[in-house]
Design an enzyme around this catalytic site. Structure first.
Site, PDB file in Angstrom:
ATOM      1  N   ALA A 199       0.842  -1.187   0.000  1.00 32.21           N
ATOM      2  CA  ALA A 199       0.000   0.000   0.000  1.00 32.21           C
ATOM      3  C   ALA A 199       0.882   1.244   0.000  1.00 32.21           C
ATOM      4  O   ALA A 199       2.083   1.181   0.291  1.00 32.21           O
ATOM      5  CB  ALA A 199      -0.912   0.000   1.221  1.00 32.21           C
ATOM      6  N   GLY A 238       0.123  -5.076   0.616  1.00 30.29           N
ATOM      7  CA  GLY A 238      -1.092  -5.024  -0.170  1.00 30.29           C
ATOM      8  C   GLY A 238      -0.964  -5.716  -1.514  1.00 30.29           C
ATOM      9  O   GLY A 238      -1.951  -6.214  -2.055  1.00 30.29           O
ATOM     10  N   GLU A 261      -1.547  -9.285  -0.814  1.00 26.19           N
ATOM     11  CA  GLU A 261      -2.974  -9.433  -0.499  1.00 26.19           C
ATOM     12  C   GLU A 261      -3.832  -9.346  -1.758  1.00 26.19           C
ATOM     13  O   GLU A 261      -4.809 -10.087  -1.910  1.00 26.19           O
ATOM     14  CB  GLU A 261      -3.383  -8.381   0.530  1.00 26.19           C
ATOM     15  CG  GLU A 261      -2.783  -8.669   1.905  1.00 26.19           C
ATOM     16  CD  GLU A 261      -2.843  -7.480   2.855  1.00 26.19           C
ATOM     17  OE1 GLU A 261      -3.306  -7.665   3.991  1.00 26.19           O
ATOM     18  OE2 GLU A 261      -2.425  -6.374   2.452  1.00 26.19           O
ATOM     19  N   GLU A 301       4.335  -5.861   7.138  1.00 26.90           N
ATOM     20  CA  GLU A 301       3.754  -4.728   7.854  1.00 26.90           C
ATOM     21  C   GLU A 301       4.317  -4.560   9.254  1.00 26.90           C
ATOM     22  O   GLU A 301       4.393  -3.439   9.779  1.00 26.90           O
ATOM     23  CB  GLU A 301       2.223  -4.888   7.925  1.00 26.90           C
ATOM     24  CG  GLU A 301       1.489  -4.675   6.608  1.00 26.90           C
ATOM     25  CD  GLU A 301       1.410  -5.928   5.758  1.00 26.90           C
ATOM     26  OE1 GLU A 301       0.734  -5.896   4.726  1.00 26.90           O
ATOM     27  OE2 GLU A 301       2.055  -6.949   6.130  1.00 26.90           O
TER      28      GLU A 301
END
Length: 277
Positions: free
Chosen positions: A88, A131, A134, A154
């Site tokens: 992200a 992300g 994911e 993360e």
């Protein structure tokens, strides 16, 4: 067959139809349609294809349009050779507080992407971190090049996965491997990801996208309603007990008898010809 419908595109969406691509240097998404297969390519090389909220909205808008288009039967999500998506956009996320995160319900729209019934194939080269990992796991099939690296790092920036990583990764690779990746933040290469069950195939870099296109075209050649039912039955295995899943599968199986696809498929088999779905 009618020409594929393509959702309305913002000016910085490159579009390719029938082999023609229109692209500007600032395009952050490159969209193409070949036959019954659509491709959405993330194109933010300056930030290794990091996913920000604007990109999320655009991907969801495009994918939803393709999901509703009867001419589109499969969707490929791709990045570059260097990065599928390296996470992200931290610059954007760092501006949030708990209150703004909660109010906006950040990342919830990705659940809508995962729930789309259109079969989704991730073609992963380079980094698929945070992300990006994911997003790949939201797809139904993940193909990786030999250069692919997956991770949920993360913890290294004082966070945990927020786009479903702790849940989908555990279901795909099991508790032990998920704990290892999430608590240490380490990356795994393509071959380890294959052994874990995170990806289904590992390919040379030069062959990845060609294979993704072949897989997508194969899926798109079958009866779309049957493919969606099969996908739904497999997904049910992650969400229910074995006995309930077996009953669900059998209910779908019984229900498709008498359908156009079932009649044509079995007739073609008996007549030793290719089916016309």
């Amino acid at each position: 067959m009618n020409a594929p419908h393509v959702p309305n595109h913002a000016p910085n969406h490159a579009l390719k139809l029938n082999g023609q691509t229109q692209q500007q240097p600032e395009d952050d998404l490159i969209v193409s349609v070949e036959g019954r297969v659509a491709t959405i390519r993330i194109n933010r090389p300056q930030v290794l294809n990091a996913l920000n909220s604007q990109l999320m909205h655009r991907i969801l808008e495009l994918a939803t349009g393709f999901d509703r288009d009867p001419c589109i039967r499969a969707l490929i999500i791709a990045g570059s050779r260097k990065a599928f998506a390296a996470g992200a956009d931290i610059a954007e996320l760092s501006e949030h507080t708990h209150a703004t995160m909660y109010e906006a319900d950040v990342f919830h729209e990705w659940d809508r992407f995962a729930d789309l019934r259109l079969p989704k194939i991730a073609a992963v080269s380079g980094y698929a971190l945070g992300g990006g990992c994911e997003l790949a796991m939201m797809c139904d099939i993940v193909l990786a090049s030999e250069t692919a690296k997956f991770g949920q790092p993360e913890v290294k920036i004082g966070c945990i996965p927020g786009m479903g990583g702790s849940q989908r990764l555990t279901r795909l690779v099991g508790r032990a491997c998920a704990m290892d990746m999430i608590l240490t933040g380490r990356m795994v290469d393509a071959n380890e990801a294959l052994r874990m069950g995170l990806v289904s195939r590992v390919l040379p870099v030069d062959e990845l996208e060609r294979e993704a296109a072949t897989v997508a075209a194969t899926i798109a050649s079958y009866a779309h309603d049957i493919v969606m039912m099969a996908r739904q039955a497999v997904n049910a295995a992650e969400e229910t007990t074995l006995s309930a899943g077996l009953r669900y599968e059998r209910q779908i199986y019984h229900g498709l008898y008498g359908s156009a696809a079932q009649r044509e498929g079995m007739a073609a088999f008996r007549e030793k010809r290719a089916p016309n779905f």
